[in-house]
Design a protein around this motif. Structure first.
Motif, PDB file in Angstrom:
ATOM      1  N   ARG A 165       9.078  -0.961 -10.278  1.00 41.45           N
ATOM      2  CA  ARG A 165       8.146  -2.041 -10.538  1.00 41.45           C
ATOM      3  C   ARG A 165       7.105  -2.113  -9.436  1.00 41.45           C
ATOM      4  NH1 ARG A 165      13.137  -5.845 -12.184  1.00 41.45           N
ATOM      5  NH2 ARG A 165      13.252  -5.308 -14.350  1.00 41.45           N
ATOM      6  N   VAL A 166       6.939  -1.005  -8.735  1.00 45.39           N
ATOM      7  CA  VAL A 166       5.936  -0.951  -7.680  1.00 45.39           C
ATOM      8  C   VAL A 166       4.562  -0.816  -8.313  1.00 45.39           C
ATOM      9  CG1 VAL A 166       5.144   0.296  -5.655  1.00 45.39           C
ATOM     10  CG2 VAL A 166       7.578   0.075  -6.093  1.00 45.39           C
ATOM     11  N   LEU A 167       3.622  -1.619  -7.873  1.00 45.29           N
ATOM     12  CA  LEU A 167       2.280  -1.576  -8.449  1.00 45.29           C
ATOM     13  C   LEU A 167       1.609  -0.257  -8.135  1.00 45.29           C
ATOM     14  CD1 LEU A 167       0.264  -3.510  -9.922  1.00 45.29           C
ATOM     15  CD2 LEU A 167      -0.784  -3.838  -7.695  1.00 45.29           C
ATOM     16  N   SER A 168       1.092   0.370  -9.138  1.00 52.04           N
ATOM     17  CA  SER A 168       0.386   1.636  -8.922  1.00 52.04           C
ATOM     18  C   SER A 168      -1.026   1.369  -8.484  1.00 52.04           C
ATOM     19  CB  SER A 168       0.389   2.452 -10.214  1.00 52.04           C
ATOM     20  OG  SER A 168      -0.496   1.889 -11.144  1.00 52.04           O
ATOM     21  N   LEU A 206       0.835  -1.201   0.000  1.00 50.33           N
ATOM     22  CA  LEU A 206       0.000   0.000   0.000  1.00 50.33           C
ATOM     23  C   LEU A 206       0.870   1.252   0.000  1.00 50.33           C
ATOM     24  CD1 LEU A 206      -2.894   1.102   0.159  1.00 50.33           C
ATOM     25  CD2 LEU A 206      -2.693   1.035   2.648  1.00 50.33           C
ATOM     26  N   GLY A 207       1.997   1.215   0.699  1.00 49.27           N
ATOM     27  CA  GLY A 207       2.900   2.354   0.724  1.00 49.27           C
ATOM     28  C   GLY A 207       3.420   2.702  -0.646  1.00 49.27           C
ATOM     29  N   GLY A 208       3.752   1.711  -1.459  1.00 51.49           N
ATOM     30  CA  GLY A 208       4.196   1.972  -2.825  1.00 51.49           C
ATOM     31  C   GLY A 208       3.114   2.613  -3.668  1.00 51.49           C
ATOM     32  N   ALA A 209       1.879   2.145  -3.523  1.00 48.74           N
ATOM     33  CA  ALA A 209       0.772   2.712  -4.289  1.00 48.74           C
ATOM     34  C   ALA A 209       0.483   4.154  -3.891  1.00 48.74           C
ATOM     35  CB  ALA A 209      -0.478   1.846  -4.093  1.00 48.74           C
ATOM     36  N   LEU A 210       0.600   4.465  -2.607  1.00 46.85           N
ATOM     37  CA  LEU A 210       0.391   5.841  -2.153  1.00 46.85           C
ATOM     38  C   LEU A 210       1.412   6.786  -2.780  1.00 46.85           C
ATOM     39  CD1 LEU A 210      -0.349   5.223   1.632  1.00 46.85           C
ATOM     40  CD2 LEU A 210      -1.958   6.136  -0.045  1.00 46.85           C
ATOM     41  N   GLY A 211       2.657   6.344  -2.883  1.00 48.52           N
ATOM     42  CA  GLY A 211       3.679   7.168  -3.503  1.00 48.52           C
ATOM     43  C   GLY A 211       3.405   7.413  -4.966  1.00 48.52           C
ATOM     44  N   ASP A 212       2.949   6.383  -5.677  1.00 44.97           N
ATOM     45  CA  ASP A 212       2.620   6.549  -7.092  1.00 44.97           C
ATOM     46  C   ASP A 212       1.533   7.603  -7.278  1.00 44.97           C
ATOM     47  OD1 ASP A 212       4.418   4.636  -7.866  1.00 44.97           O
ATOM     48  OD2 ASP A 212       2.958   3.014  -7.992  1.00 44.97           O
ATOM     49  N   ARG A 213       0.545   7.594  -6.402  1.00 43.27           N
ATOM     50  CA  ARG A 213      -0.599   8.484  -6.571  1.00 43.27           C
ATOM     51  C   ARG A 213      -0.308   9.906  -6.091  1.00 43.27           C
ATOM     52  NH1 ARG A 213      -6.187   8.387  -5.766  1.00 43.27           N
ATOM     53  NH2 ARG A 213      -6.259   6.386  -6.791  1.00 43.27           N
ATOM     54  N   MET A 251      -4.794  -5.240  -3.962  1.00 40.51           N
ATOM     55  CA  MET A 251      -3.419  -5.128  -3.499  1.00 40.51           C
ATOM     56  C   MET A 251      -2.579  -6.261  -4.072  1.00 40.51           C
ATOM     57  SD  MET A 251      -2.108  -4.563   0.417  1.00 40.51           S
ATOM     58  CE  MET A 251      -2.352  -6.238   0.993  1.00 40.51           C
ATOM     59  N   VAL A 252      -3.174  -7.450  -4.174  1.00 42.06           N
ATOM     60  CA  VAL A 252      -2.503  -8.610  -4.747  1.00 42.06           C
ATOM     61  C   VAL A 252      -3.420  -9.229  -5.800  1.00 42.06           C
ATOM     62  CG1 VAL A 252      -1.431 -10.842  -4.288  1.00 42.06           C
ATOM     63  CG2 VAL A 252      -1.327  -9.046  -2.553  1.00 42.06           C
ATOM     64  N   PRO A 253      -3.271  -8.882  -7.093  1.00 41.17           N
ATOM     65  CA  PRO A 253      -4.105  -9.488  -8.125  1.00 41.17           C
ATOM     66  C   PRO A 253      -3.921 -11.001  -8.147  1.00 41.17           C
ATOM     67  CG  PRO A 253      -2.872  -7.610  -8.996  1.00 41.17           C
ATOM     68  CD  PRO A 253      -2.309  -7.915  -7.646  1.00 41.17           C
ATOM     69  N   VAL A 254      -5.026 -11.736  -8.101  1.00 41.09           N
ATOM     70  CA  VAL A 254      -4.898 -13.197  -7.989  1.00 41.09           C
ATOM     71  C   VAL A 254      -4.281 -13.808  -9.234  1.00 41.09           C
ATOM     72  CG1 VAL A 254      -6.794 -13.397  -6.350  1.00 41.09           C
ATOM     73  CG2 VAL A 254      -7.281 -13.503  -8.805  1.00 41.09           C
ATOM     74  N   GLU A 255      -4.371 -13.112 -10.383  1.00 36.26           N
ATOM     75  CA  GLU A 255      -3.825 -13.691 -11.602  1.00 36.26           C
ATOM     76  C   GLU A 255      -2.307 -13.828 -11.557  1.00 36.26           C
ATOM     77  OE1 GLU A 255      -4.993  -9.362 -12.787  1.00 36.26           O
ATOM     78  OE2 GLU A 255      -5.775 -11.000 -11.537  1.00 36.26           O
ATOM     79  N   VAL A 256      -1.661 -13.113 -10.628  1.00 33.63           N
ATOM     80  CA  VAL A 256      -0.207 -13.244 -10.532  1.00 33.63           C
ATOM     81  C   VAL A 256       0.167 -14.655 -10.093  1.00 33.63           C
ATOM     82  CG1 VAL A 256       0.092 -12.548  -8.118  1.00 33.63           C
ATOM     83  CG2 VAL A 256       1.868 -12.010  -9.781  1.00 33.63           C
ATOM     84  N   PHE A 257      -0.762 -15.342  -9.413  1.00 29.72           N
ATOM     85  CA  PHE A 257      -0.504 -16.706  -8.969  1.00 29.72           C
ATOM     86  C   PHE A 257      -0.931 -17.750 -10.003  1.00 29.72           C
ATOM     87  CE2 PHE A 257      -0.600 -14.362  -4.958  1.00 29.72           C
ATOM     88  CZ  PHE A 257       0.540 -14.857  -4.341  1.00 29.72           C
ATOM     89  N   ALA A 258      -1.313 -17.292 -11.208  1.00 29.03           N
ATOM     90  CA  ALA A 258      -1.629 -18.244 -12.267  1.00 29.03           C
ATOM     91  C   ALA A 258      -0.390 -19.030 -12.683  1.00 29.03           C
ATOM     92  CB  ALA A 258      -2.213 -17.503 -13.472  1.00 29.03           C
ATOM     93  N   SER A 259       0.777 -18.442 -12.513  1.00 34.52           N
ATOM     94  CA  SER A 259       2.037 -19.133 -12.803  1.00 34.52           C
ATOM     95  C   SER A 259       2.373 -20.093 -11.666  1.00 34.52           C
ATOM     96  CB  SER A 259       3.169 -18.118 -12.979  1.00 34.52           C
ATOM     97  OG  SER A 259       4.427 -18.768 -12.933  1.00 34.52           O
ATOM     98  N   HIS A 283      -4.961   6.121 -11.010  1.00 35.42           N
ATOM     99  CA  HIS A 283      -6.228   6.817 -10.774  1.00 35.42           C
ATOM    100  C   HIS A 283      -7.211   5.998  -9.946  1.00 35.42           C
ATOM    101  CE1 HIS A 283      -4.930   9.884 -13.513  1.00 35.42           C
ATOM    102  NE2 HIS A 283      -4.862   9.043 -14.528  1.00 35.42           N
ATOM    103  N   GLY A 284      -6.951   4.710  -9.746  1.00 33.13           N
ATOM    104  CA  GLY A 284      -7.912   3.881  -9.036  1.00 33.13           C
ATOM    105  C   GLY A 284      -7.914   4.129  -7.543  1.00 33.13           C
ATOM    106  N   LYS A 285      -8.888   3.517  -6.861  1.00 34.81           N
ATOM    107  CA  LYS A 285      -8.960   3.636  -5.410  1.00 34.81           C
ATOM    108  C   LYS A 285      -7.993   2.652  -4.764  1.00 34.81           C
ATOM    109  CE  LYS A 285     -13.853   4.971  -5.516  1.00 34.81           C
ATOM    110  NZ  LYS A 285     -15.227   4.602  -5.078  1.00 34.81           N
ATOM    111  N   PHE A 286      -7.651   2.911  -3.522  1.00 32.84           N
ATOM    112  CA  PHE A 286      -6.699   2.069  -2.820  1.00 32.84           C
ATOM    113  C   PHE A 286      -7.404   0.900  -2.138  1.00 32.84           C
ATOM    114  CE2 PHE A 286      -4.680   6.297  -2.714  1.00 32.84           C
ATOM    115  CZ  PHE A 286      -3.541   5.993  -3.451  1.00 32.84           C
ATOM    116  N   ASP A 287      -6.703  -0.214  -2.076  1.00 33.37           N
ATOM    117  CA  ASP A 287      -7.241  -1.418  -1.449  1.00 33.37           C
ATOM    118  C   ASP A 287      -6.956  -1.372   0.059  1.00 33.37           C
ATOM    119  OD1 ASP A 287      -8.291  -3.877  -0.935  1.00 33.37           O
ATOM    120  OD2 ASP A 287      -6.718  -5.014  -1.959  1.00 33.37           O
ATOM    121  N   VAL A 288      -7.555  -0.390   0.717  1.00 34.35           N
ATOM    122  CA  VAL A 288      -7.326  -0.216   2.152  1.00 34.35           C
ATOM    123  C   VAL A 288      -7.888  -1.393   2.931  1.00 34.35           C
ATOM    124  CG1 VAL A 288      -7.774   1.243   4.149  1.00 34.35           C
ATOM    125  CG2 VAL A 288      -7.287   2.292   1.936  1.00 34.35           C
TER     126      VAL A 288
END
Length: 507
Positions: free
Chosen positions: A496-499, A68-75, A264-272, A198-203
Motif C-alpha cells: 500500500r506504498v504510494l507510487s 519518498l523511499g517507498g516511491a523510489l522503490g516502486d519506480r 508526497m501527501v495528497p491533501v485529499e486524504v485529509f478530507a476524512s 511514471h510521475g516525478k518525485f516530490d523531492v
C-alpha cells in the motif's frame, strides 16, 4: 511487475529471510541505541542535548524521507532500492561505530536514517510483490511475527554488547548482518516494479518536511541549554515554521494539478474528518510514549543502578503482550468499535507511566518496574492495532498506502519533537545524566508531562473517533501487520506504498 513465489518454497523462505533481516536492522536500532546512551555520554563527555540528537538525528531523516523511499522503490525497483538502503545503512553504522566525538556520531546517525527510509518500506513492498496472492497475508504475518521476535531479542543483545563488548558494537554488528542481507537479496529476491509509477518525485516536498522538523527540533533541544545562541534558536524555529508552511502549500498545489510531481501527501486524504482525528490522536499519543522509551532506559541505569541488559529489557513484558494479543485487540475493535479500546488502552498507558514515577535509587525490578511495564504493555496492546485499522478504514481505499505512510510518519515526527522538547523542559539539560538525584527529579517531571499528553490523546479519541469507524470498512482496511512493537510508530502496510504516480501499488 510482480513475481509469483510460494511461501512454502525454498525461494519464498529466502525472500522472507532477506526482508526480515533487513528490516530487523532498522528495528534493532530503535530498541538498542537507547541502552548505549549512558556509555556514549561518558566516553564523549556529551551533554543531554547530544544524547537527544543521537536519537533524533536518525528519527529526523527517517521520518522526513520514508514516504519518498517507498516511491523510489516502486519506480526503480524494490530490490534495488532495498539493497541500496541496506548498503547505506551499513556504511552509516560503520561510521557510528568509528565516531570520534558526539558530533560525528550524530551526523552518522542522520545518514543511518536515510538508509532506514530506503529499506524499511522496501522490505514490506518486496513481500507483497513477490509472493502469490493467496500467500501474501501469511507471508506478512510471518514477517511481522519474526520482526516482533527480533524486537524482543534486541534489548538483550544491545545490553549484552554494551556491557561486555562496548557500545560501538551496537552499530558495528549491522555490518556483517548487512553483508548477509545483501548476499541473500541479490541472489534470491526477484526484482519488482510498479508499472504505473511514471510521475516525478516530490523531492521538494520531502526536503521541506525534513527542514521543518530539523529547524523546530534544533530550537526545542537547544533553547533550554545555558549559554545557547538565542538568535540561532529563534532563527532555527522560524526557518522550521516557514518550511512547514511551504510544505503545506507545495502539497496543496501539487494535489490540485495533474502535471508535475505527484504530492508526497495528497491533501485529499485529509478530507476524512476521522482520518484527521485518528492522526491527531497518534501524534499526541506517540509524543508522550517516545519520551518514555528515551528516558526510561537512561533512568534505570543512571538512577537505579541497573546493568545495560537489565535496563534494556525492562519493557520486554509489554513487547511480549503485544506479540501475543495485538491481533485479538484488533478483532475486538472490529466488533465493538475502535473508540473504547483506544481510549482504555491510552488510559492504561498513562497509568503505567504514573507507576514508573516510583522508580528511584535501588528500585526493585519485580516490585516497581515490572508492574508498570505490564500495565503499559496492556495499554499499548489495546490501543495500537485498533488505531492502525482505523487509519486504513477512514481513508479512501485508493489512498490506503499514503494513509498508512502518513500515520507512521506522524508518529515518528511526534516522537522526534517530544524527545527534543520535554526532557529540557523537565530540567534534563547539560550533564544531568551524570547526577542521579537531578535525573530522577527531571524524569518524574517528564513522565508527568507525558501522562498529560496520553490522557489528552484519550480525550481526543473519546470526542473525535466514532465507534462505527470500522463498521463499513472495506476488506483492504484490515491491517495485515497485526503484530507490532509500536516503539517508533504504527506499522506500514505492505503493498500500500504510494507510487510515484500517485496510484496505489499495482502488486
Amino acid at each position: 511487475m510482480t513475481a509469483s513465489i510460494k511461501l512454502s518454497s525454498a525461494a519464498g523462505r529466502w525472500v522472507l529471510l532477506a526482508t526480515v533481516l533487513g528490516s530487523g536492522m532498522a528495528m534493532l536500532d530503535a530498541t538498542v541505541v537507547n541502552v548505549a546512551l549512558p556509555k556514549i555520554g561518558d566516553e564523549f563527555g556529551s551533554s543531554m542535548a547530544g544524547l537527544q540528537w543521537t536519537v533524533n538525528a536518525y528519527a529526523l531523516t527517517l521520518a522526513g524521507l520514508i514516504l519518498l523511499g517507498g516511491a523510489l522503490g516502486d519506480r526503480y525497483g524494490r530490490r534495488r532500492v532495498f539493497i541500496i538502503g541496506v548498503i547505506w545503512f551499513a556504511l552509516a553504522s560503520a561510521l557510528c561505530g568509528a565516531a570520534q566525538d558526539i558530533s560525528m556520531l550524530i551526523a552518522a546517525r542522520a545518514l543511518q536514517g536515510v538508509g532506514g527510509a530506503l529499506l524499511t518500506p522496501g522490505s514490506l513492498a518486496i513481500i507483497q510483490a513477490s509472493f502469490e496472492p493467496q500467500d501474501r497475508a501469511r507471508a506478512v504475518g510471518a514477517w511481522s511475527g519474526l520482526g516482533g521476535v527480533a524486537g524482543a531479542i534486541g534489548p538483550f543483545l544491545g545490553g549484552y554488547l554494551v556491557e561486555y563488548a562496548g557500545w560501538r558494537w551496537v552499530f558495528l554488528l549491522n555490518v556483517p548482518l548487512a553483508l548477509l542481507v545483501i548476499a541473500v537479496a541479490a541472489r534470491h529476491v526477484p526484482e519488482t516494479y510498479d508499472s504505473q509509477a511514471h510521475g516525478k518525485f516530490d523531492v521538494l516536498g520531502a526536503a521541506m518536511a525534513a527542514l521543518c522538523l530539523a529547524g523546530i527540533t534544533y530550537a526545542l533541544t537547544t533553547a533550554p541549554e545555558r549559554d545557547t545562541n538565542r538568535a540561532l534558536v529563534i532563527g532555527s524555529a522560524l526557518l522550521g515554521i516557514a518550511a512547514g508552511i511551504a510544505f503545506v502549500l507545495i502539497e496543496r498545489r501539487r494535489s490540485a494539478r495533474d502535471d508535475g510531481p505527484s504530492p508526497m501527501v495528497p491533501v485529499e486524504v485529509f478530507a476524512s474528518k476521522q482520518f484527521t482525528a485518528i492522526n491527531a490522536v497518534t501524534f499526541v499519543m506517540y509524543g508522550g510514549m517516545s519520551v518514555v522509551f528515551f528516558l526510561l532506559v537512561l533512568t534505570l541505569q543512571v538512577v537505579s543502578g541497573f546493568s545495560p541488559i537489565a535496563a534494556g529489557t525492562a519493557l520486554l513484558p509489554g513487547t511480549v503482550l503485544m506479540l501475543l494479543f495485538s491481533a485479538r485487540a484488533g478483532a475486538l475493535a472490529q466488533r465493538i468499535g475502535p473508540r473504547k479500546p483506544i481510549t482504555l488502552g491510552l488510559l492504561l498507558v498513562a497509568l503505567g507511566m504514573l507507576l514508573m514515577t516510583r522508580i528511584g535509587a535501588d528500585s526493585s525490578y519485580v516490585t516497581v518496574v515490572l508492574p508498570a511495564a505490564i500495565v503499559f504493555g496492556i495499554g499499548l496492546t489495546l490501543a495500537v492495532a485498533p488505531l492502525t485499522a482505523t487509519v486504513l478504514a477512514t481513508a479512501d481505499e485508493r489512498h490506503a498506502g499514503v494513509a498508512s505512510g502518513v500515520n507512521n510518519a506522524v508518529a515518528r515526527a511526534a516522537g522526534l519533537l517530544a524527545v527534543a522538547a520535554i526532557p529540557p523542559l523537565a530540567g534534563l539539560t547539560g550533564d544531568a545524566y551524570s547526577n542521579p538525584s537531578t535525573f530522577q527529579h527531571g524524569f518524574r517531571i517528564a513522565l508527568l508531562t507525558c501522562v498529560v499528553l496520553v490522557v489528552a490523546a484519550a480525550a481526543l479519541a473519546v470526542f473525535t473517533v466514532r465507534d462505527d469507524a470500522l463498521a463499513t470498512a472495506p476488506a483492504s482496511a484490515e491491517p495485515l501487520c497485526k503484530v507490532n512493537c509500536a516503539v517508533a510508530g504504527p506499522p506500514l502496510e505492505p503493498g500500500r506504498v504510494l507510487s510515484a504516480s500517485g496510484d496505489t501499488d499495482s502488486a
